[in-house]
Write a protein that holds these residues in place. Structure first.
Motif, PDB file in Angstrom:
ATOM      1  N   LEU A 340      -1.930 -21.637  45.020  1.00 55.99           N
ATOM      2  CA  LEU A 340      -1.587 -22.342  45.958  1.00 55.99           C
ATOM      3  C   LEU A 340      -1.935 -23.667  46.148  1.00 55.99           C
ATOM      4  CD1 LEU A 340      -0.278 -22.547  48.909  1.00 55.99           C
ATOM      5  CD2 LEU A 340      -1.990 -21.409  49.912  1.00 55.99           C
ATOM      6  N   THR A 341      -3.368 -23.618  45.652  1.00 56.49           N
ATOM      7  CA  THR A 341      -4.060 -25.038  45.687  1.00 56.49           C
ATOM      8  C   THR A 341      -3.505 -25.707  44.606  1.00 56.49           C
ATOM      9  OG1 THR A 341      -6.097 -24.132  46.537  1.00 56.49           O
ATOM     10  CG2 THR A 341      -6.181 -26.101  45.476  1.00 56.49           C
ATOM     11  N   PHE A 342      -3.136 -25.168  43.462  1.00 56.49           N
ATOM     12  CA  PHE A 342      -2.460 -26.023  42.261  1.00 56.49           C
ATOM     13  C   PHE A 342      -0.876 -26.377  42.597  1.00 56.49           C
ATOM     14  CE2 PHE A 342       0.535 -25.433  38.567  1.00 56.49           C
ATOM     15  CZ  PHE A 342      -0.232 -26.363  37.958  1.00 56.49           C
ATOM     16  N   ALA A 343      -0.361 -25.651  43.423  1.00 58.28           N
ATOM     17  CA  ALA A 343       0.911 -25.808  43.687  1.00 58.28           C
ATOM     18  C   ALA A 343       1.115 -27.032  44.477  1.00 58.28           C
ATOM     19  CB  ALA A 343       1.638 -24.982  44.307  1.00 58.28           C
ATOM     20  N   GLU A 344       0.147 -27.129  45.817  1.00 55.61           N
ATOM     21  CA  GLU A 344       0.042 -28.142  46.744  1.00 55.61           C
ATOM     22  C   GLU A 344      -0.433 -29.563  46.166  1.00 55.61           C
ATOM     23  OE1 GLU A 344      -0.981 -25.724  50.669  1.00 55.61           O
ATOM     24  OE2 GLU A 344      -2.550 -26.386  49.544  1.00 55.61           O
ATOM     25  N   GLU A 345      -1.416 -29.412  45.079  1.00 54.47           N
ATOM     26  CA  GLU A 345      -1.870 -30.696  44.424  1.00 54.47           C
ATOM     27  C   GLU A 345      -0.978 -31.024  43.305  1.00 54.47           C
ATOM     28  OE1 GLU A 345      -5.912 -29.580  43.338  1.00 54.47           O
ATOM     29  OE2 GLU A 345      -6.797 -29.762  45.559  1.00 54.47           O
ATOM     30  N   SER A 346       0.071 -30.358  42.809  1.00 52.45           N
ATOM     31  CA  SER A 346       0.826 -30.741  41.774  1.00 52.45           C
ATOM     32  C   SER A 346       1.852 -31.648  42.045  1.00 52.45           C
ATOM     33  CB  SER A 346       1.595 -29.414  41.175  1.00 52.45           C
ATOM     34  OG  SER A 346       0.809 -28.665  40.404  1.00 52.45           O
ATOM     35  N   PRO A 347       2.163 -32.645  41.250  1.00 54.20           N
ATOM     36  CA  PRO A 347       3.184 -33.671  41.447  1.00 54.20           C
ATOM     37  C   PRO A 347       4.420 -33.507  41.841  1.00 54.20           C
ATOM     38  CG  PRO A 347       2.663 -33.795  39.152  1.00 54.20           C
ATOM     39  CD  PRO A 347       1.682 -32.675  39.673  1.00 54.20           C
ATOM     40  N   GLU A 348       5.405 -34.144  42.444  1.00 54.77           N
ATOM     41  CA  GLU A 348       6.580 -33.673  42.547  1.00 54.77           C
ATOM     42  C   GLU A 348       7.498 -34.252  41.249  1.00 54.77           C
ATOM     43  OE1 GLU A 348       8.075 -32.551  45.260  1.00 54.77           O
ATOM     44  OE2 GLU A 348       6.704 -32.579  46.736  1.00 54.77           O
TER      45      GLU A 348
END
Length: 362
Positions: A340-348
């Protein structure tokens, strides 16, 4: 917003039908032996099932919080099918899914980070943020995709199986012995693609396993109301292929049937149809209020929870103790929070890449 209510008479009639369905078709029995799985296999399967359950619970939470957009179809309750089939296959085999594809992807080895990032539409997702919940894809893990329309994935899976047979027979490629698993639901088995592909697979003896996840409902349509032959596995006989009815809430039963089907396909003996009787604990999608299914029906299936049953087996056979299971649960909780943290911090995705990933060279 106008709230639409389903008349009580309709609800009552639907519930009566589903109660009869549960009563009239008993689940097949399967006797697990002590040598059914090793400790390593047992714990690996358990971890995979727990990952599927915890991941989907987190998805439901994120959808309710508005973090995940679009259609989201969860897999809770059906974990024994994904784990039982995919963990009986090799890492270079092929998996083709449906719109309920998160857990199939996880079982096939797609990292939880990449699956969650795809749900968020991020560039780090397994489909580079272009697919979302219903279109998981991973070339590296031979996941051929999730498909929004029912039956869409079966011809794709058939093509994968055909290329394996073609490489082996026409190109003399001795390494071409991969098996393909095509997953789909009971609602798909009255569609043309299902019959056409079973016919072609049998005709050409393709190395494919057709896995029916019969969760008794096609959105809001009870299975016995939509099919003149409700025992789907019997449809295999029309094409001269073996078909088996399996308790899809028992991972060991699914695994045993899958191992037999995989060995048969890899030996060049052709396809198999597996009908796994299972149940989804949640509505068709997260947006579904799930008002048609009778509470007694839901409880009947929850009492057969595949994870709890496998826990009991592992403990009874001394393949694990309570501490082992708790360790796995804590590990998976951490994995889900990390993804979840990885997904939230990943770039668009970059708007400049709008036309990227359309052709094979990308």
């Amino acid at each position: 917003m106008i709230k639409r209510e389903i008349p009580k008479k309709v609800l009552s009639a639907a519930r009566t039908r589903t109660q009869l369905m549960v009563q009239e078709r008993p689940l097949p029995t399967f006797q697990a032996s002590k040598s059914q799985v090793t400790k390593k296999e047992g714990l690996t399967g358990y971890e995979d099932m727990v990952l599927g359950r915890y991941f989907e619970d987190k998805c439901a939470e994120l959808y309710q919080r508005g973090k995940v957009k679009g259609f989201v179809h969860l897999y809770n309750g059906q974990e024994a099918v994904s784990s039982g089939v995919i963990k009986a296959m090799r890492s270079d085999d092929y998996v083709c899914s449906t719109y309920r594809d998160h857990v199939h992807s996880l079982s096939a080895g797609v990292p939880a980070r990449e699956v969650m990032a795809e749900l968020f539409g991020k560039e780090t997702g397994c489909s580079k943020g272009r697919g979302g919940s219903m279109h998981m894809f991973s070339k590296e893990h031979n996941v051929l995709g999730g498909f929004a329309f029912i039956g869409e994935g079966i011809p794709v899976a058939l093509g994968a199986a055909f290329q394996t047979r073609y490489r082996r027979d026409a190109m003399n490629d001795s390494s071409a012995d991969q098996v393909t698993a095509a997953f789909f639901g009971d609602g798909t088995t009255n569609n043309g693609q299902f019959f056409e592909c079973l016919n072609m697979a049998a005709l050409w003896k393709l190395p494919i396993i057709f896995v029916v996840e019969n969760n008794m409902w096609a959105i809001g349509m009870a299975h016995e109301r939509a099919s003149s032959q409700t025992e789907i596995y019997k449809k295999a006989s029309v094409f001269g292929m073996p078909g088996y009815e399996i308790d899809g809430m028992d991972v060991l039963a699914v695994r045993a049937a899958a191992q037999k089907a995989v060995a048969r396909a890899r030996a060049g003996e052709g396809p198999t149809l597996l009908e796994c009787l299972t149940y989804r604990y949640r509505g068709h999608s997260v947006a579904d209020p799930d008002e048609l299914r009778d509470p007694k029906e839901k409880q009947f299936w929850r009492d057969r929870d595949p994870i709890k049953r496998f826990e009991a087996y592992l403990l009874e056979q001394d393949l694990a103790n309570e501490a082992d299971l708790k360790d796995i649960q804590r590990k998976i909780t951490s994995v889900v929070e990390d993804c979840l943290t990885f997904a939230e911090e990943s770039p668009e995705p970059n708007p400049a890449d709008l036309y990227k990933y359309i052709f094979a060279e990308d």
